[in-house]
Design an enzyme around this catalytic site. Structure first.
Site, short mmCIF file in Angstrom:
data_model
loop_
_atom_site.label_atom_id
_atom_site.label_comp_id
_atom_site.label_asym_id
_atom_site.label_seq_id
_atom_site.Cartn_x
_atom_site.Cartn_y
_atom_site.Cartn_z
N GLY A 59 -0.04 2.73 7.52
CA GLY A 59 -0.07 1.93 8.73
C GLY A 59 0.44 0.51 8.56
O GLY A 59 0.10 -0.37 9.36
N LYS A 60 1.27 0.26 7.57
CA LYS A 60 1.78 -1.11 7.35
C LYS A 60 2.67 -1.53 8.52
O LYS A 60 2.52 -2.63 9.06
CB LYS A 60 2.55 -1.17 6.02
CG LYS A 60 1.66 -0.91 4.82
CD LYS A 60 2.40 -1.04 3.52
CE LYS A 60 3.42 0.04 3.29
NZ LYS A 60 2.83 1.39 3.17
N THR A 61 3.57 -0.65 8.91
CA THR A 61 4.44 -0.96 10.04
C THR A 61 3.61 -1.18 11.30
O THR A 61 3.84 -2.11 12.06
CB THR A 61 5.43 0.20 10.26
OG1 THR A 61 6.02 0.53 9.02
CG2 THR A 61 6.50 -0.19 11.26
N HIS A 116 -11.34 28.16 -11.19
CA HIS A 116 -11.53 26.73 -10.90
C HIS A 116 -12.87 26.50 -10.23
O HIS A 116 -13.65 25.63 -10.63
CB HIS A 116 -10.45 26.23 -9.92
CG HIS A 116 -9.10 26.04 -10.52
ND1 HIS A 116 -8.87 25.22 -11.59
CD2 HIS A 116 -7.88 26.55 -10.18
CE1 HIS A 116 -7.57 25.24 -11.89
NE2 HIS A 116 -6.95 26.05 -11.04
N GLU A 124 -8.04 31.10 -9.01
CA GLU A 124 -8.67 30.15 -8.09
C GLU A 124 -10.19 30.19 -8.21
O GLU A 124 -10.85 29.15 -8.17
CB GLU A 124 -8.25 30.43 -6.64
CG GLU A 124 -6.75 30.26 -6.37
CD GLU A 124 -6.23 28.86 -6.68
OE1 GLU A 124 -7.01 27.90 -6.59
OE2 GLU A 124 -5.04 28.74 -7.02
N GLY A 139 0.81 -1.21 0.00
CA GLY A 139 0.00 0.00 0.00
C GLY A 139 0.84 1.25 0.00
O GLY A 139 2.06 1.19 0.18
N PRO A 140 0.20 2.40 -0.19
CA PRO A 140 0.93 3.67 -0.24
C PRO A 140 1.63 3.97 1.08
O PRO A 140 1.26 3.39 2.12
CB PRO A 140 -0.16 4.71 -0.51
CG PRO A 140 -1.40 3.97 -0.76
CD PRO A 140 -1.24 2.58 -0.31
N PRO A 141 2.61 4.86 1.08
CA PRO A 141 3.32 5.20 2.32
C PRO A 141 2.38 5.79 3.36
O PRO A 141 1.41 6.49 3.02
CB PRO A 141 4.33 6.28 1.88
CG PRO A 141 4.38 6.20 0.40
CD PRO A 141 3.11 5.60 -0.07
P1 ADP Z 1 3.70 2.69 6.65
O1 ADP Z 1 4.53 1.64 7.28
O2 ADP Z 1 2.52 2.16 5.89
O3 ADP Z 1 4.45 3.69 5.82
P2 ADP Z 1 3.30 3.48 9.36
O4 ADP Z 1 2.74 2.24 9.91
O5 ADP Z 1 4.73 3.74 9.61
O6 ADP Z 1 3.03 3.56 7.80
O7 ADP Z 1 2.42 4.70 9.88
C1 ADP Z 1 2.97 5.92 10.20
C2 ADP Z 1 2.13 6.60 11.24
O8 ADP Z 1 0.87 6.98 10.73
C3 ADP Z 1 1.83 5.74 12.41
O9 ADP Z 1 2.80 5.85 13.39
C4 ADP Z 1 0.48 6.26 12.92
O10 ADP Z 1 0.66 7.34 13.80
C5 ADP Z 1 -0.16 6.80 11.66
N1 ADP Z 1 -1.14 5.86 11.09
C6 ADP Z 1 -1.09 5.35 9.85
N2 ADP Z 1 -2.15 4.55 9.62
C7 ADP Z 1 -2.89 4.54 10.74
C8 ADP Z 1 -4.11 3.90 11.12
N3 ADP Z 1 -4.79 3.09 10.29
N4 ADP Z 1 -4.57 4.13 12.37
C9 ADP Z 1 -3.92 4.94 13.22
N5 ADP Z 1 -2.77 5.57 12.91
C10 ADP Z 1 -2.24 5.39 11.68
ZN ZN Z 2 -4.94 26.24 -10.83
#
Ligand code: ADP
Ligand code: ZN
Length: 603
Positions: A210-212, A430, A427, A205-207
């Protein structure tokens, strides 16, 4: 939970420590060993000392005489003179004659003593200490120094016992992962029936979605150790280290099983291997080692590998084939409900005003990732502190959406009067085009304060909810809206500016997608002419068609955007009075809300 971290101490640090040890040794220890400091004196002094009964031991050699003072502390040396009565005289004055007082140190010996010995002592000490820590590393709170091996790691007990409830939204991902949690709780249930857990699960998924967090939550829910390492860490340091790091990681993981191994940014090592010369050998070795390790353990030994990437399409097929990372869990950008929940989770940590409308904030922050939403809450809290308030208000939240998405207000960037007027018209252009096309979303707010991101104005469009489908007309209207800024410039000033670069890019992208991907052109029909290569990072595309078709598509894209631009020009020309009125309001006030906008429009 345990986490494996690489201590931030480079090799240079250890060299430095060794140098200090040697210097200290030379300064403090050597002088005491060193009756090696022999003083040269002349023969007269020796005789005088003898006669004053000041000589202790004496050693007479072929070409020098070495003697100590009466206390046998300081050693002196003098030359040999033809002096037959010397022995007699020495005896008379109470000196003792020895065969050997000091063994003169050879240069080799002195190097040995001053440089090699301290090193040996130091390394020996280090070994001893590391053994001691190793044997203690079994406990959950342990630290471990793994020096001298391929990499140094420190286990620290993770303080963030994250649970699924901390991850808001992402229900599908949580459901998919809860099976892993169940397995880690009670593997026997699975083993009995002969089912094996997938060894590797890919979180895609995108950065910032919440993957980590999800990976940590799996460990937290199952109450097992969590090993984490980033793909780029594997390859960043020294040649040949990546592969041995992988080996180490798995060795430790197997010892601690059941456990979770999390590899972030796996695309850094797992990119497709190319047959080209001069490829990244280091990376390939690391990847090969990873593949070997994954094949090397049985599916049921309790080590589950989670990996995260936002470029799944770039991964080597060897990595994603069955038996390796064969399960994929999408972690998408949150939808409206998800955004609201994430906001609420993070709002718990700050003092929030009761009247904050999370649903409205979530709607305004459309397209924001979890990380951005967390950031929005934090920015709002910071803003409240700056203003000396005790709670975070709705206004704080709304302002911080703009801050997070468009950047901070640039306080000292001053637009000239003419520029400001142009930006205001642009603006409003738009917004007016959007408002006059029935299907387009109304504007929430427009500001023309320059932002640190470089944007001179910012239009926040609000959608009522999430759209999963867009009709052809809606896309066309969107393109018209993108061209509306430039159209206003043309209608009002008769000249155009560079301010529309981003609008043009977006309009073009949409138009091209309509034709090449969505089959929305009658002549081209339902043929996919381009494919998305980078779904989660900006959505780059690559064309898959002949050159002739390509130029055909280009022509159609130009035609399509031109047509929408004409439409926008028409709308604005017919609405010139409202355009002036609205632009004047924005120019004066620098910001206009959706309600103010609609009020002026419907007056
Ligand atoms: P990824 O690994 O996908 O890049 P992270 O897990 O590192 O993203 O998320 C970064 C931060 O964003 C987390 O520490 C949290 O604070 C916030 N966050 C992201 N997704 C969620 C979620 N679903 N619920 C709560 N906090 C989230
Ligand atoms: Zn514009």
């Amino acid at each position: 939970m345990n986490e494996v971290k690489k201590p931030r101490k480079p090799l240079l640090y250890y060299y430095f420590v060794i140098l200090i040890v040697i210097l200290l040794f030379n300064a403090l220890v050597v002088p005491y060993m060193g009756q090696s400091q022999v003083q040269d004196v002349d023969y007269g002094t020796f005789i005088t000392m003898t006669e004053k009964h000041n000589v202790g031991k004496v050693q007479i050699e072929e070409n020098q005489i070495i003697f100590t003072d009466k206390n046998e502390k300081n050693i002196s040396r003098t030359g040999v003179v033809n002096d037959p009565q010397l022995i007699e005289r020495l005896y008379e004055n109470g000196a003792k004659i020895y065969g050997e007082i000091v063994q003169e140190m050879s240069p080799l010996m002195s190097i040995l003593l001053t440089w090699i010995l301290p090193l040996v002592i130091f390394i020996g000490l280090g070994e001893m200490l590391s053994r001691k820590f190793m044997s203690k590393a079994g406990g959950p709170n342990s630290m471990m120094f793994n020096m001298g091996k391929s990499n140094a790691k420190v286990y620290v007990k993770s303080s963030d016992g994250i649970k699924f409830s901390d991850v808001a939204g992402e229900d599908e991902a949580k459901e998919a992962l809860s099976e892993v949690v169940d397995y880690l709780h009670d593997p026997s249930k699975y083993q009995e029936i002969g089912a094996s857990m997938p060894k590797g699960i890919l979180l895609v998924g995108p950065p910032g979605t919440g993957k980590t967090m999800l990976a940590k939550a799996v460990a937290g829910e199952s109450n097992v150790p969590f090993f984490s390492m980033s793909g780029s860490e594997f390859v960043e340091m020294f040649v040949g280290m990546g592969a041995s790091k992988v080996r180490d990681l798995f060795k430790q993981a197997k010892e601690k099983a059941p456990c979770i191994v999390f590899i972030d940014e796996i695309d850094a090592i797992g990119k497709k291997r190319e047959g080209t010369i001069g490829g990244n050998d280091e990376r390939e070795q690391t990847l090969n080692q990873l593949l070997t390790e994954m094949d090397g353990f049985e599916g049921n030994n309790g080590v589950i590998i989670l990996a995260a990437t936002n470029r799944p399409e770039s991964l080597d097929p060897a990595l994603t084939r069955p038996g390796r990372f064969d399960r994929r869990v999408p972690v998408e950008l949150p939808d409206l409900k998800g955004r609201e929940e994430i906001l609420k989770v993070h709002a718990k940590k700050v003092a929030m005003d009761e009247n904050v409308d999370y649903s409205k904030v979530a709607r305004m922050a459309s397209g924001a990732s979890g990380a951005e939403l967390a950031n929005i809450v934090n920015e709002a809290a910071l803003r409240a502190v700056r203003d000396g308030r005790e709670t975070v208000t709705q206004a704080d939240m709304e302002e911080s959406i703009e801050t997070v998405i468009a950047g901070y207000q640039k306080k000292n960037a001053i637009l000239t009067d003419k520029e400001k007027r142009i930006v205001a018209y642009h603006e409003i252009g738009h917004a007016l085009v959007a408002a006059r096309q029935t299907n387009s979303a109304p504007v929430q707010k427009i500001t023309i304060v320059p932002r640190t991101s470089g944007a001179l104005g910012y239009t926040m469009q609000v959608e009522d909810g999430d759209h999963y489908l867009m009709s052809k007309e809606e896309i066309e209207n969107k393109i018209a809206t993108f061209t509306g800024g430039r159209a206003a410039e043309e209608v009002v000033f008769g000249s155009i500016t560079t301010g529309a670069a981003n609008d043009i890019e977006q309009a073009t992208k949409l138009a091209r997608a309509m034709i090449a991907r969505y089959g929305m052109n009658d002549e081209i029909g339902m043929v996919a002419m381009e494919t998305v290569t980078n779904q989660y990072l900006g959505g780059d595309t690559s064309l898959a068609c002949s050159e002739a078709t390509q130029s055909e598509i280009d022509k159609k894209v130009i035609e399509l955007v031109k047509k929408q631009y004409e439409k926008a020009l028409d709308i604005l020309r017919n609405d010139r009075k409202k355009l002036d009125e609205l632009a004047e309001f924005l120019y004066e006030k620098e910001t206009i809300t959706g309600e103010q906008f609609m009020e002026i429009l419907n007056r």
